[in-house]
Design a protein around this motif. Structure first.
Motif, short mmCIF file in Angstrom:
data_model
loop_
_atom_site.label_atom_id
_atom_site.label_comp_id
_atom_site.label_asym_id
_atom_site.label_seq_id
_atom_site.Cartn_x
_atom_site.Cartn_y
_atom_site.Cartn_z
N ILE A 166 0.84 -1.19 0.00
CA ILE A 166 0.00 0.00 0.00
C ILE A 166 0.88 1.25 0.00
N ALA A 167 1.91 1.25 0.84
CA ALA A 167 2.84 2.39 0.89
C ALA A 167 3.49 2.61 -0.47
N ARG A 168 3.88 1.55 -1.13
CA ARG A 168 4.55 1.67 -2.42
C ARG A 168 3.60 2.14 -3.52
N ALA A 169 2.29 1.97 -3.31
CA ALA A 169 1.31 2.40 -4.31
C ALA A 169 0.96 3.88 -4.19
N VAL A 170 1.35 4.54 -3.10
CA VAL A 170 1.06 5.96 -2.93
C VAL A 170 1.90 6.75 -3.93
N PRO A 171 1.29 7.56 -4.79
CA PRO A 171 2.05 8.32 -5.78
C PRO A 171 3.11 9.20 -5.12
#
Length: 223
Positions: A166-171
């Motif tokens: 989820i953290a890595r998906a934050v733009p």
């Protein structure tokens, strides 16, 4: 966690498991916030220019906003308003946390629509995505509170495994430079970084951050 664009892929597909881990992240934050005293509220935090009072006001407001979104009322700006802390900020925070947990428990399923105007005024988000947004906020903000107070924060490995994608998906875009952004541009994680450190780096936190007093961690929170 305002942002101008959002990756719409869903890193977590087990809705019941996601909701359980989200509740764990929020309850970990409550355990930490209950350690806050009035004398702590002016302490600087890892959250850019925010003192602890500012961070708690943001965290409390986000609980109210996401709870409203779960009830189908997320488009109403009043639910997202950040208000000054009252005379019992810990009690206010705890009550807001219980409100969002109760609201999320009523969500009918992973496809329920959430209106999240801080993310996009033009669209809604599936419940799985919205709950993921809230989960990652409270993993990272729990670390912020813990580090501000000089406490250890050791979330359950299962929670961290869910939070990392989820953290890595934050733009990682210009929205992180906007005033009031909860996250800063991402940092490089070291080769030996553990899962929490990778999450923190992805969202612009240095795991080495220390407040002016350099308080060492004393008591653990989490599992």
């Amino acid at each position: 966690m305002p942002m101008n664009s959002v990756n719409t892929s869903a890193p977590h597909t087990d809705f019941a498991g996601l909701r359980r881990l989200h509740a764990q992240a929020v309850r970990d934050s409550v355990t930490l916030v209950r350690r806050v005293t009035s004398g702590d509220l002016s302490r600087p935090t890892p959250c850019s220019a925010w003192a602890l009072a500012d961070l708690l006001a943001h965290m409390t407001a986000q609980h109210h906003g996401f709870a409203a979104a779960a009830r189908g009322e997320g488009r109403e700006p009043a639910h997202w308003a950040v208000r000054p802390l009252g005379t019992d900020p810990v009690g206010e925070y705890t009550a807001a946390a219980e409100k969002v947990l109760a609201a999320f428990a009523t969500v009918a399923g992973p496809d329920q629509a959430f209106a999240l105007p801080e993310f996009s005024a033009a669209r809604t988000f599936r419940a799985t995505r919205a709950i993921g947004f809230h989960l990652i906020d409270y993993v990272v903000h729990s670390w912020d509170v813990a580090r501000t107070l000089g406490l250890a924060y050791t979330p359950a490995p299962e929670l961290l495994r869910a939070a990392l994608p989820i953290a890595r998906a934050v733009p990682d875009d210009d929205s992180r430079l906007a005033p009031g952004s909860a996250f800063r541009p991402g940092l490089a994680a070291g080769e030996d970084a553990d899962t929490l450190e990778q999450i923190l780096a992805a969202l612009g936190r240095s795991p080495q951050w220390r407040g002016p007093e350099g308080g060492a961690a004393t008591r653990g929170v989490g599992r």
